[in-house]
Scaffold this active site. Structure first.
Site, PDB file in Angstrom:
ATOM      1  N   ASN A  39      23.778  -6.527  27.041  1.00 21.11           N
ATOM      2  CA  ASN A  39      23.101  -7.805  26.751  1.00 21.11           C
ATOM      3  C   ASN A  39      24.044  -8.769  26.020  1.00 21.11           C
ATOM      4  O   ASN A  39      23.648  -9.880  25.666  1.00 21.11           O
ATOM      5  CB  ASN A  39      21.809  -7.588  25.942  1.00 21.11           C
ATOM      6  CG  ASN A  39      22.076  -7.078  24.540  1.00 21.11           C
ATOM      7  OD1 ASN A  39      23.233  -6.882  24.150  1.00 21.11           O
ATOM      8  ND2 ASN A  39      21.019  -6.868  23.781  1.00 21.11           N
ATOM      9  N   ASP A  58      18.872  -6.865  29.149  1.00 18.22           N
ATOM     10  CA  ASP A  58      18.378  -6.474  27.842  1.00 18.22           C
ATOM     11  C   ASP A  58      17.494  -5.244  28.024  1.00 18.22           C
ATOM     12  O   ASP A  58      16.440  -5.318  28.654  1.00 18.22           O
ATOM     13  CB  ASP A  58      17.588  -7.629  27.213  1.00 18.22           C
ATOM     14  CG  ASP A  58      17.413  -7.407  25.736  1.00 18.22           C
ATOM     15  OD1 ASP A  58      17.260  -6.232  25.332  1.00 18.22           O
ATOM     16  OD2 ASP A  58      17.459  -8.398  24.981  1.00 18.22           O
ATOM     17  N   SER A  84      24.778   0.955  15.951  1.00 22.10           N
ATOM     18  CA  SER A  84      25.537   2.105  15.434  1.00 22.10           C
ATOM     19  C   SER A  84      26.105   1.963  14.027  1.00 22.10           C
ATOM     20  O   SER A  84      26.898   2.807  13.610  1.00 22.10           O
ATOM     21  CB  SER A  84      26.666   2.432  16.407  1.00 22.10           C
ATOM     22  OG  SER A  84      27.583   1.368  16.402  1.00 22.10           O
ATOM     23  N   THR A 124      25.815  11.108  18.103  1.00 18.92           N
ATOM     24  CA  THR A 124      26.720  10.886  16.978  1.00 18.92           C
ATOM     25  C   THR A 124      26.730  12.044  15.992  1.00 18.92           C
ATOM     26  O   THR A 124      25.716  12.758  15.851  1.00 18.92           O
ATOM     27  CB  THR A 124      26.276   9.616  16.223  1.00 18.92           C
ATOM     28  OG1 THR A 124      26.989   9.532  14.985  1.00 18.92           O
ATOM     29  CG2 THR A 124      24.787   9.651  15.869  1.00 18.92           C
ATOM     30  N   TYR A 148      20.351   5.484  11.384  1.00 21.68           N
ATOM     31  CA  TYR A 148      21.179   5.562  12.594  1.00 21.68           C
ATOM     32  C   TYR A 148      21.161   6.988  13.148  1.00 21.68           C
ATOM     33  O   TYR A 148      20.794   7.232  14.307  1.00 21.68           O
ATOM     34  CB  TYR A 148      22.605   5.104  12.271  1.00 21.68           C
ATOM     35  CG  TYR A 148      23.601   5.394  13.351  1.00 21.68           C
ATOM     36  CD1 TYR A 148      23.372   5.013  14.667  1.00 21.68           C
ATOM     37  CD2 TYR A 148      24.796   6.078  13.067  1.00 21.68           C
ATOM     38  CE1 TYR A 148      24.295   5.286  15.672  1.00 21.68           C
ATOM     39  CE2 TYR A 148      25.715   6.354  14.057  1.00 21.68           C
ATOM     40  CZ  TYR A 148      25.462   5.961  15.348  1.00 21.68           C
ATOM     41  OH  TYR A 148      26.368   6.241  16.347  1.00 21.68           O
ATOM     42  N   ILE A 212      37.712   0.567  -0.639  1.00 20.03           N
ATOM     43  CA  ILE A 212      37.501   1.998  -0.343  1.00 20.03           C
ATOM     44  C   ILE A 212      36.150   2.394  -0.925  1.00 20.03           C
ATOM     45  O   ILE A 212      35.957   2.365  -2.147  1.00 20.03           O
ATOM     46  CB  ILE A 212      38.631   2.851  -0.947  1.00 20.03           C
ATOM     47  CG1 ILE A 212      39.963   2.427  -0.320  1.00 20.03           C
ATOM     48  CG2 ILE A 212      38.374   4.335  -0.718  1.00 20.03           C
ATOM     49  CD1 ILE A 212      41.159   2.917  -1.074  1.00 20.03           C
ATOM     50  N   GLY A 288      24.328   5.995   2.594  1.00 23.86           N
ATOM     51  CA  GLY A 288      24.199   6.591   3.921  1.00 23.86           C
ATOM     52  C   GLY A 288      25.432   7.332   4.393  1.00 23.86           C
ATOM     53  O   GLY A 288      25.403   7.953   5.455  1.00 23.86           O
TER      54      GLY A 288
HETATM   55  N1  UDP Z   1      35.185   2.812   4.826  1.00 25.89           N
HETATM   56  C1  UDP Z   1      35.725   2.256   3.683  1.00 25.89           C
HETATM   57  N2  UDP Z   1      35.889   0.905   3.647  1.00 25.89           N
HETATM   58  C2  UDP Z   1      35.554   0.082   4.673  1.00 25.89           C
HETATM   59  C3  UDP Z   1      35.003   0.661   5.840  1.00 25.89           C
HETATM   60  C4  UDP Z   1      34.832   2.035   5.870  1.00 25.89           C
HETATM   61  O1  UDP Z   1      36.032   2.962   2.714  1.00 25.89           O
HETATM   62  O2  UDP Z   1      35.710  -1.153   4.562  1.00 25.89           O
HETATM   63  C5  UDP Z   1      34.982   4.272   4.883  1.00 25.89           C
HETATM   64  C6  UDP Z   1      33.521   4.657   5.064  1.00 25.89           C
HETATM   65  O3  UDP Z   1      32.896   4.777   3.808  1.00 25.89           O
HETATM   66  C7  UDP Z   1      33.643   5.976   5.815  1.00 25.89           C
HETATM   67  C8  UDP Z   1      34.945   5.840   6.618  1.00 25.89           C
HETATM   68  O4  UDP Z   1      35.654   4.751   6.022  1.00 25.89           O
HETATM   69  O5  UDP Z   1      33.806   7.046   4.923  1.00 25.89           O
HETATM   70  C9  UDP Z   1      34.684   5.515   8.076  1.00 25.89           C
HETATM   71  O6  UDP Z   1      33.761   4.439   8.124  1.00 25.89           O
HETATM   72  P1  UDP Z   1      33.442   3.639   9.459  1.00 25.89           P
HETATM   73  O7  UDP Z   1      32.512   2.529   9.078  1.00 25.89           O
HETATM   74  O8  UDP Z   1      34.722   3.262  10.130  1.00 25.89           O
HETATM   75  O9  UDP Z   1      32.730   4.716  10.381  1.00 25.89           O
HETATM   76  P2  UDP Z   1      31.409   5.622  10.137  1.00 25.89           P
HETATM   77  O10 UDP Z   1      31.899   6.899   9.517  1.00 25.89           O
HETATM   78  O11 UDP Z   1      30.450   4.861   9.291  1.00 25.89           O
HETATM   79  O12 UDP Z   1      30.883   5.840  11.518  1.00 25.89           O
END
Ligand code: UDP
Length: 333
Positions: A39, A58, A84, A124, A148, A212, A288
């Protein structure tokens, strides 16, 4: 197990997304015919291979989905479309249950009306929640800690009933962290929240710093650990799953490389690959986020006859960096 290859007409939902676009290209290179649905709310039209038949659709509108099935010849479906982002799911769970369950049901219903019997579902590692064991096998406890993961797990549970009632064969692929790029296709979300693109945007100077999220986890350096799998390896696993679907011994497969890297290790790898300083600050945990997600992927290796080609974070980040340098503004739609 014999590896039988026959060209199919494959419908891919979420075909203009990061992973979907790579899968479409892989299917076309393997001589399959692709009907590409999206979509375009999150995906990019330009990311869809020109040889695919693109239909803006959609999935929340059953009539639109049904029209595609009545107009196109379809042998199998790869259902990738969905929401996601873990963080967003904590803010707006209903959006995730709608997109990841109700929209998927529309696809299954259209399949059963049209007697389409092969279904590959993008699930996932978020279905597991906080791991009770590391690495996670397909039999590990599923107890999602974000909407999710919960929405994907609910949809997984629907699939045996469509097999039982209508004979729709299915394979569930549980992705760990998709990463990296091909020569032409890469990660460019409208609002970027993923670690590697954010790190590389910081390296390029389009962001000032990486935050981080959490440095007080019970891990080797305090930051979260993830199993980063190259998007091309994910794509090749889909191809195998589809081509072998009727012979597979199992229904659920983890797709990961089998070892994890911490956020700080990914940052370190990116500093080496790019040669840039990349400023990073320590921030609070992101709600989360489980501390560790690492796959035990032996089942996929054996049943799907699949081995990831990219097994080190440096080569994965390098592929993403090359793409970023080539397309610093992502896709221009
Ligand atoms: N992460 C981070 N800073 C960011 C984005 C992600 O520290 O700006 C960390 C996040 O907390 C996770 C890991 O990087 O532990 C991977 O996150 P991402 O969002 O890439 O994928 P997810 O694991 O949520 O599918």
């Amino acid at each position: 197990m014999l590896y039988k290859r026959a060209a199919m007409h494959i419908l891919v939902t979420g075909a203009a997304g990061y992973i979907g676009s790579v899968i479409v290209a892989e299917l076309i290179n393997a001589n399959h015919t692709v009907i590409a649905l999206d979509n375009l709310s999150l995906g990019h039209r330009n990311a869809v291979h020109p040889d695919a038949t693109f239909v803006a659709t959609d999935l929340s509108d059953f009539n639109q989905v049904a029209a595609v099935f009545s107009e196109q010849k379809i042998d199998a479906v790869i259902h990738m479309a969905g929401q996601s982002l873990v963080g967003e799911s904590m803010q707006d769970p209903g959006k995730f249950f709608r997109a990841n369950i109700l929209n998927g049901l529309n696809v299954l219903e259209a399949m059963r009306h049209n007697k389409v019997k092969k279904f590959v579902f993008s699930s996932t590692a978020a279905v597991y929640g906080v791991p009770t064991e590391v690495p996670l096998s397909e039999n590990s406890q599923c107890a999602p800690i974000n909407p999710y993961g919960a929405s994907k797990l609910q949809f997984e549970k629907i699939l045996p009933w469509y097999l039982h009632t209508y004979g729709i064969d299915y394979t569930i692929l549980r992705y760990f962290n998709a990463a990296g790029a091909t020569d032409t296709l890469g990660e460019a979300h409208l609002t970027e929240s993923h670690l590697i693109p954010i790190i590389l945007d910081t390296a390029l100077g389009s962001r000032s710093e990486l935050e981080i999220f959490g440095t007080d986890y019970d891990t080797r350096d305090g930051s979260c650990i993830r199993d980063y799998i190259h998007v091309s390896d994910l794509a090749s696993a889909h191809l195998k799953a589809l081509e072998l679907i009727q012979q597979l011994e199992n229904r659920v497969y983890n797709l990961g490389i089998g070892h994890g890297y911490s956020t700080l290790e990914v940052l370190d790898a990116a500093r080496k690959v790019t040669g840039m300083t990349i400023t990073a600050t320590h921030s609070a945990r992101r709600p989360g986020d489980p501390p560790v997600l690492v796959a035990k992927a032996d089942r996929a290796h054996i049943d799907l006859q699949w081995t990831p080609r990219f097994t080190e974070i440096e080569s994965i980040v390098l592929s993403a960096w090359r793409w970023k340098l080539k397309y610093p503004n992502g896709y221009v739609d």
